[in-house]
Write an enzyme that holds these catalytic residues in place. Structure first.
Site, short mmCIF file in Angstrom:
data_model
loop_
_atom_site.label_atom_id
_atom_site.label_comp_id
_atom_site.label_asym_id
_atom_site.label_seq_id
_atom_site.Cartn_x
_atom_site.Cartn_y
_atom_site.Cartn_z
N GLY A 1 -42.54 31.97 41.94
CA GLY A 1 -41.37 31.87 42.79
C GLY A 1 -41.00 33.21 43.40
O GLY A 1 -40.00 33.31 44.12
N ASP A 2 -41.80 34.23 43.13
CA ASP A 2 -41.54 35.56 43.68
C ASP A 2 -42.90 36.25 43.86
O ASP A 2 -43.93 35.60 43.88
CB ASP A 2 -40.60 36.34 42.75
CG ASP A 2 -39.70 37.30 43.53
OD1 ASP A 2 -40.20 37.96 44.45
OD2 ASP A 2 -38.50 37.38 43.21
N ASP A 3 -42.89 37.58 43.96
CA ASP A 3 -44.13 38.31 44.19
C ASP A 3 -45.13 38.07 43.07
O ASP A 3 -44.77 38.06 41.88
CB ASP A 3 -43.84 39.81 44.29
CG ASP A 3 -42.86 40.14 45.40
OD1 ASP A 3 -43.01 39.58 46.50
OD2 ASP A 3 -41.96 40.96 45.15
#
Length: 503
Positions: free
Chosen positions: A283-285
């Site tokens: 959900g992120d990097d």
């Protein structure tokens, strides 16, 4: 009877030659003694065989092997310390007891804690030096949802506060500080953070402290994290910080795309790190390189440098395959990334910084990227914001220079690049070469946007912005990528073999 014993004698004395006896009294006497001797030998052999079989039945086991920076002289199972793998019983005390006991072997060749097949519910626990935590392929560590099993510790000194809240932070599920020679590995065993519990509290602003990570090792040297599946982390998955000589290899990291801040691997103020052969859905990097936040990071002054990232596969529709920053106030230097695949990911490489960050991002080398369905291939921004507090120095300007991208193929791309430096503080020394970007059917009319940047390009399609002039056919050359090895590449893993004994 005579023939039977002769057959047995041939088994034990193959050179013995039998003749047709006349069965004279003397001959019979000699043969009788030989028969009695063989009878005794057979009886002893049979008895020894039974004893050996009995002993063998008590020590049979299954051997397993893996590669590690160091093998251990002593090994024990979590069940030896009362562990129960039913998915319901808390094993926090069992883990702590086991690690405390095994720490006694640190100076005697080190120790290994084996986690067998089962579901092992646990809260946070801390590792020790010269230690290996090994998960069986069917072992699942389940993070407890009892908040009392998550001790609260101080914020990181280079951040000055927690990420989710100004106060402290919950200790990570697997934690360690000031360690030497520590390994977390397995046969693709699973660590499930059961993060939904934490994500809901985050969205509802019910957290007084920052969410825990799955694995965090601080102020440590010689670290290996490998061959595991990490699921549903409450926040970041793997966070080595203020550490050196790190190998992160063969991880599968998966979190739902809407989950907040579930970065895959975040090397933070670390030196000499190797990340390779990892698959991340986040959900992120997927990989976020960091080194402290605003004035706290500047004061702490501990950069991330000598970082290798290779053979990374990333899916992150709302973030980057590789991000540099935004917390980069201690500096980031000498990052080498190659053989990167990103699918349905917002950007390939993203540099995030802002006025007040200070620090630097320089000597960045990326080659061999294959990208499918991207919003941006390249993204740099000098206006990320998100400050630790209002006390940052507005005169602390970051230095972004020496950024090299080459050998990139991308398709179904909305926009080739969004490159935005800082007014009166341009990003310089940008080089992009041998890049082919195939735009999506509904791509932006202007494939490149560039402000406050300086650099050159060579063999790039579509045509870059005027701030990145093409060097022309007669001057085509690839952007730099170092040919020397970093020290972490010389660290070879050893083959470790162990026997799991069964009663």
């Amino acid at each position: 009877m005579e023939l039977l014993w002769k057959a047995h004698m041939r088994q034990f004395f193959p050179a013995y030659t039998f003749r047709a006896y006349a069965w004279k009294p003397f001959d019979k006497c000699i043969e009788l003694r030989v028969i009695r001797l063989v009878c005794g030998l057979l009886l002893v052999t049979l008895l020894n065989s039974e004893v050996a079989e009995s002993r063998k039945s008590k020590t049979v086991g299954t051997s397993f092997e893996y590669k590690a920076i160091n093998c251990r002289a002593y090994s024990a199972s979590l069940t030896d310390f009362g562990g129960v793998g039913d998915g319901k019983t808390s094993n926090t005390k069992a883990f702590k007891s086991a690690i405390s006991h095994l720490s006694e072997h640190a100076s005697k060749g080190g120790s290994q804690l084996y986690v067998p097949a089962g579901k092992w519910l646990t809260g946070s626990f801390s590792l020790t030096s010269h230690f290996t935590l090994y998960l069986h392929k069917d072992a699942v560590l389940l993070a407890s949802q009892d908040i009392s099993e998550w001790p609260v510790i101080e914020p990181l000194p280079s951040y000055g506060r927690g990420r989710d809240a100004a106060a402290g932070r919950y200790t990570s599920l697997i934690f360690g500080t000031n360690l030497t020679d520590v390994i977390v590995t397995g046969d693709n065993g699973t660590i499930d953070g059961q993060g939904a519990f934490w994500w809901q509290k985050f969205h509802k602003k019910q957290l007084k402290y920052t969410r825990p990570y799955l694995i965090e090792l601080m102020f440590s040297d010689k670290i290996q994290i490998s061959n595991l599946t990490l699921l549903n982390s409450p926040s970041w998955n793997v966070h080595p910080v203020y550490s050196s000589n790190i190998i992160i290899k063969g991880l599968t990291i998966i979190a739902p795309v809407p989950s907040p801040n579930t970065d895959g691997i975040n090397p933070d103020s670390c030196t000499n790190t190797r990340i390779e052969d990892c698959y991340i859905v986040s959900g992120d990097d997927c990989v976020a390189v960091k080194s402290g936040w605003d004035q706290y990071g500047i004061k702490f002054g501990w950069p991330t440098k000598q970082l290798v990232i290779r053979r990374l596969t990333c899916i992150s529709p709302e973030s980057a395959a590789i991000a540099l920053g935004s917390e980069m106030s201690g500096g980031i230097q000498d990052v080498r990334a190659e053989d990167i695949t990103a699918i349905h990911t917002e950007s390939g490489v993203r540099i995030k910084t802002a006025v007040g960050r200070g620090g630097y991002v320089k000597d960045i080398y990326v080659k061999g990227m294959t990208l499918h369905t991207m919003k941006w291939v390249f993204w740099m921004t000098g206006s990320y914001g998100s400050h630790a507090d209002s006390h940052y120095d507005p005169k602390a300007l970051p230095e972004i220079k020496g950024i090299n991208y080459r050998d990139v193929v991308a398709d179904n791309v909305t926009m080739a690049a969004r490159l935005e430096g800082i007014s009166n503080d341009p990003f310089t020394g940008i080089c992009i070469s041998n890049v082919t970007i195939n735009m999506a059917a509904k791509a932006k009319k202007q494939p490149w946007t560039c402000t406050d940047i300086e650099g050159t390009t060579s063999g790039v399609t579509p045509k870059p912005c005027s701030s990145l002039p093409d060097q022309g056919q007669e001057n085509i050359k690839p952007c730099d990528f170092p040919t020397d090895d970093l020290p972490i590449d010389s660290l070879q893993l050893k083959k470790c073999v162990y026997l799991i004994k069964h009663a």
